[in-house]
Design a protein around this motif. Structure first.
Motif, PDB file in Angstrom:
ATOM      1  N   ILE A  37       0.754  -1.147   0.130  1.00 25.72           N
ATOM      2  CA  ILE A  37      -0.026  -0.041   0.131  1.00 25.72           C
ATOM      3  C   ILE A  37       0.893   1.254  -0.076  1.00 25.72           C
ATOM      4  N   GLU A  38       0.713   2.100  -0.981  1.00 28.61           N
ATOM      5  CA  GLU A  38       1.675   3.065  -1.271  1.00 28.61           C
ATOM      6  C   GLU A  38       0.650   4.543  -0.854  1.00 28.61           C
ATOM      7  N   SER A  39       1.057   5.279  -0.033  1.00 31.57           N
ATOM      8  CA  SER A  39       0.308   6.545   0.216  1.00 31.57           C
ATOM      9  C   SER A  39       1.105   7.542  -0.866  1.00 31.57           C
ATOM     10  N   ILE A  40       0.166   8.262  -1.521  1.00 33.69           N
ATOM     11  CA  ILE A  40       0.600   9.313  -2.268  1.00 33.69           C
ATOM     12  C   ILE A  40      -0.229  10.541  -2.111  1.00 33.69           C
ATOM     13  N   MET A  72      -3.835   9.855  -1.540  1.00 31.56           N
ATOM     14  CA  MET A  72      -4.544   8.721  -2.205  1.00 31.56           C
ATOM     15  C   MET A  72      -3.632   7.433  -1.823  1.00 31.56           C
ATOM     16  N   LEU A 114      -2.472   3.672  -3.377  1.00 32.24           N
ATOM     17  CA  LEU A 114      -2.354   2.576  -4.374  1.00 32.24           C
ATOM     18  C   LEU A 114      -2.133   1.286  -3.855  1.00 32.24           C
ATOM     19  N   THR A 169      -1.265  -2.765  -4.155  1.00 36.76           N
ATOM     20  CA  THR A 169      -0.762  -3.504  -5.478  1.00 36.76           C
ATOM     21  C   THR A 169      -0.603  -5.021  -4.800  1.00 36.76           C
ATOM     22  N   THR A 224      -3.441  -5.896 -11.980  1.00 36.05           N
ATOM     23  CA  THR A 224      -3.288  -4.206 -12.079  1.00 36.05           C
ATOM     24  C   THR A 224      -3.342  -3.731 -10.694  1.00 36.05           C
ATOM     25  N   SER A 225      -2.675  -2.538 -10.333  1.00 34.53           N
ATOM     26  CA  SER A 225      -2.849  -2.040  -9.092  1.00 34.53           C
ATOM     27  C   SER A 225      -4.535  -1.219  -9.126  1.00 34.53           C
ATOM     28  N   ILE A 226      -4.626  -1.088  -7.635  1.00 33.31           N
ATOM     29  CA  ILE A 226      -5.909  -0.416  -7.534  1.00 33.31           C
ATOM     30  C   ILE A 226      -5.779   0.724  -6.603  1.00 33.31           C
ATOM     31  N   ALA A 227      -6.175   2.041  -7.228  1.00 27.95           N
ATOM     32  CA  ALA A 227      -6.126   3.449  -6.666  1.00 27.95           C
ATOM     33  C   ALA A 227      -7.357   3.719  -5.722  1.00 27.95           C
ATOM     34  N   ARG A 244      -9.140   6.725  -3.393  1.00 27.62           N
ATOM     35  CA  ARG A 244      -9.099   8.401  -3.128  1.00 27.62           C
ATOM     36  C   ARG A 244      -9.032   8.581  -1.685  1.00 27.62           C
TER      37      ARG A 244
END
Length: 90
Positions: free
Chosen positions: A28-31, A41, A43, A45, A55-58, A60
């Motif tokens: 889980i990447e915090s953007i 947001m 992301l 993976t 695929t990765s899921i984003a 909001r």
């Protein structure tokens, strides 16, 4: 929420549930937005034995991501456990 999973991710989740050794990892990447630091947001993976599964899921916001993992919990208990044990990246 399960409909947003790619077929490859669904196969990885099913395979992970049916194996004794857990080879699934979740990143889980915090953007954060460059202009608006308050906007964050996430992301998500999935990796099965080190290879990206689908695929990765984003998301909001954190609430949407948490709802997603709660919906997975009904189908995939190991996945819910993995998601609860990992830290947030970013």
């Amino acid at each position: 929420m399960l409909e947003i999973l790619s077929p490859e991710t669904k196969r990885a989740l099913i395979r992970n549930e049916n194996m004794k050794k857990s080879g699934l990892t979740i990143n889980i990447e915090s953007i954060k937005s460059g202009l608006y630091r308050a906007i964050e947001m996430f992301l998500v993976t999935f990796y099965l034995f080190g290879a990206k599964a689908g695929t990765s899921i984003a998301f909001r916001d954190r609430e949407a991501m948490d709802d997603f993992f709660e919906s997975l919990h009904g189908q995939y208990s190991k996945t819910a456990y993995l998601a609860s044990t990992i830290g947030r990246c970013g």
